[in-house]
Design a protein around this motif. Structure first.
Motif, short mmCIF file in Angstrom:
data_model
loop_
_atom_site.label_atom_id
_atom_site.label_comp_id
_atom_site.label_asym_id
_atom_site.label_seq_id
_atom_site.Cartn_x
_atom_site.Cartn_y
_atom_site.Cartn_z
N THR A 39 0.86 -1.19 0.00
CA THR A 39 0.00 0.00 0.00
C THR A 39 0.89 1.24 0.00
O THR A 39 1.12 1.86 1.05
CB THR A 39 -0.93 0.02 1.24
OG1 THR A 39 -1.49 -1.27 1.45
CG2 THR A 39 -2.05 1.04 1.06
N PRO A 40 1.43 1.64 -1.16
CA PRO A 40 2.42 2.72 -1.24
C PRO A 40 1.92 4.07 -0.74
O PRO A 40 2.73 4.96 -0.45
CB PRO A 40 2.75 2.79 -2.74
CG PRO A 40 2.38 1.45 -3.28
CD PRO A 40 1.21 1.01 -2.48
N THR A 41 0.60 4.22 -0.59
CA THR A 41 0.08 5.49 -0.04
C THR A 41 0.27 5.58 1.47
O THR A 41 0.07 6.64 2.05
CB THR A 41 -1.42 5.64 -0.37
OG1 THR A 41 -2.13 4.51 0.14
CG2 THR A 41 -1.63 5.76 -1.88
N GLU A 42 0.64 4.47 2.10
CA GLU A 42 0.88 4.44 3.54
C GLU A 42 2.38 4.29 3.81
O GLU A 42 3.09 3.61 3.06
CB GLU A 42 0.11 3.28 4.19
CG GLU A 42 -1.39 3.41 4.01
CD GLU A 42 -2.15 2.22 4.58
OE1 GLU A 42 -3.39 2.19 4.41
OE2 GLU A 42 -1.53 1.32 5.17
N SER A 43 2.85 4.93 4.86
CA SER A 43 4.28 4.87 5.17
C SER A 43 4.51 4.89 6.67
O SER A 43 3.59 5.11 7.46
CB SER A 43 5.02 6.04 4.51
OG SER A 43 4.69 7.26 5.15
N TYR A 44 5.76 4.70 7.05
CA TYR A 44 6.13 4.73 8.46
C TYR A 44 7.55 5.28 8.61
O TYR A 44 8.35 5.27 7.68
CB TYR A 44 6.03 3.34 9.09
CG TYR A 44 6.86 2.26 8.41
CD1 TYR A 44 8.19 2.01 8.78
CD2 TYR A 44 6.30 1.47 7.40
CE1 TYR A 44 8.93 1.02 8.16
CE2 TYR A 44 7.04 0.48 6.78
CZ TYR A 44 8.36 0.25 7.16
OH TYR A 44 9.09 -0.72 6.54
N ALA A 45 7.84 5.75 9.81
CA ALA A 45 9.21 6.12 10.17
C ALA A 45 9.81 4.95 10.93
O ALA A 45 9.11 4.22 11.64
CB ALA A 45 9.20 7.38 11.03
N ILE A 46 11.12 4.75 10.77
CA ILE A 46 11.78 3.64 11.45
C ILE A 46 13.14 4.09 11.96
O ILE A 46 13.83 4.90 11.32
CB ILE A 46 11.90 2.41 10.51
CG1 ILE A 46 12.40 1.19 11.28
CG2 ILE A 46 12.79 2.71 9.31
CD1 ILE A 46 12.24 -0.13 10.52
#
Length: 399
Positions: A39-46
């Protein structure tokens, strides 16, 4: 919701193979926008600790930030991550809103992260602030997949407490004594104790904000001791000594400042439960303080404040609900001006800190309630009710 729980349980026992094709990310810095593969429209920081080698499975903390600000959600945890070698992940998509939507977003996040990086699935933790804390608490109590929950500024929703708890996770509550949800977190600890869920509560001199890194480290110090007890991590006497010394120093300082209840809580954080001489020394200090007049007087004052605060909250809530129905103040806002004036006077009273903190909590709670109610009526085109809320909001915030 039940299907979501089953899917995450299935996920956690089947993710021992992870992708080797993920881009190489930096260690010791927040990588702010990693996209979900499906789901490329969703992201996260890591965030990877500096000792991360991309081969050794590490413990991991999933973090829910109510404004979907991954970087801001990770920052409070960095000191703890470096101290105990944790990977940190915070969604840039999940925010305060629909629970069903957030569960779907969270499950996609879990799926992507656990299949991409080498994670020790016996050391999974979950945390959040405010609305994010409620979602984290839900997963902690319902999935059985997490060793610990770090709930900041909020606890469970009422419905979550109806779920039969797994009881195998440890729970850290964190709240400021000027936070609008302070009483909720106090009551939540009482519920956790009755449910026999291993828990602790850290109270700071703060309002409704993410905890500082130093406070978050204390939460993970406590979780480290629980990990030793459950044999999830090998016992480390050097770390135990540091935790003991830290809490002893904090507790002694609080006691010297006549904050007796807080000093007892700090001494308790230093107890390892391995029945060492240090543990026995702390227990003796706690017993001595609890026998003192100063401690008993402070407990009595706190109980009195709790009753008074609930009475004021009930009075304001009832009046607000009544007037909102007609979208009109029955006293041309004189009642509200008087109440807010009294609370603001209490807020400035440095001689009575418990009363001052109560006033700050009530004012912030009421400000949020009126604002959010106004915005809801605006969306629903209830213009008269929105106008009423807007006028009341000005009265609350004008001082």
């Amino acid at each position: 919701m039940k299907n979501a729980i089953y899917s995450i349980l299935f996920l956690f026992v089947t993710v021992f193979c992870y992708s080797q094709d993920k881009q190489l990310l930096q260690t010791g810095v927040i990588n702010d926008s990693v996209k979900i593969a499906t789901t490329p429209t969703e992201s996260y920081a890591i965030y990877f600790p500096k000792k991360y080698d991309a081969k050794t499975p590490l413990a991991l903390v999933f973090i829910f930030e109510p404004g979907a600000r991954g970087k801001e959600g990770i920052e409070p945890f960095i000191l703890a991550a470096e101290t105990y070698n944790y990977i940190l992940v915070c969604s840039n998509t999940l925010r305060n809103g629909s629970t069903e939507v957030n569960i779907a977003v969270a499950n996609r996040l879990f799926d992507d992260v656990l299949q991409t990086y080498p994670i020790d699935t016996s050391q999974l933790y979950i945390s959040g602030f405010s609305g994010g804390a409620r979602l984290a608490s839900f997963y902690g109590i319902s999935s059985g997949a997490f060793q610990g929950v770090i709930a900041c500024g909020a606890s469970f929703s009422g419905m979550d407490k109806l779920i039969p708890p797994s009881n195998n996770f440890s729970y850290v509550g964190m709240v400021g004594d000027r936070d609008m949800n302070y009483l909720e977190m106090i009551a939540n600890k009482e519920w956790l104790d009755k449910a026999k869920i291993v828990n602790t509560l850290l109270v700071a001199h703060e309002e409704h904000v993410w905890p500082k890194q130093s406070e978050m480290l204390r939460a993970f110090d406590w979780l480290e001791i629980q990990a030793y007890r459950k044999k999830i991590r090998p016992k480390n006497d050097t770390i135990i000594k540091r935790i003991y010394d830290t809490n002893l120093r904090i507790a002694d300082s609080l006691k010297a400042n006549n904050e007796m209840v807080a000093s007892v809580n700090a001494y308790e954080k230093g107890i390892t439960l391995f029945n060492t001489n240090e543990d026995n020394s702390l227990r003796a200090k706690i017993s001595e303080i609890k026998k003192s007049r100063a401690y008993k007087d402070e407990v009595a004052k706190m109980e009195k404040i709790k009753v008074q605060e609930n009475e004021i909250l009930d009075k304001l809530s009832l009046r607000f609900d009544q007037e909102l129905k007609s979208a009109k103040s029955t006293s041309n806002f004189k009642f509200w001006k008087s109440e807010i004036q009294n609370l603001n006077a209490m807020k400035l009273d440095d001689k009575n800190i418990l009363d001052k903190n109560m006033a700050i909590r009530i004012l912030y709670w009421f400000q949020v309630l009126v604002y959010e109610t106004g915005q809801e009526n605006k969306r629903n085109q209830q213009n008269d009710k929105f106008a009423y809320c807007n006028e009341l909001y000005k009265i609350i915030t004008e001082n």
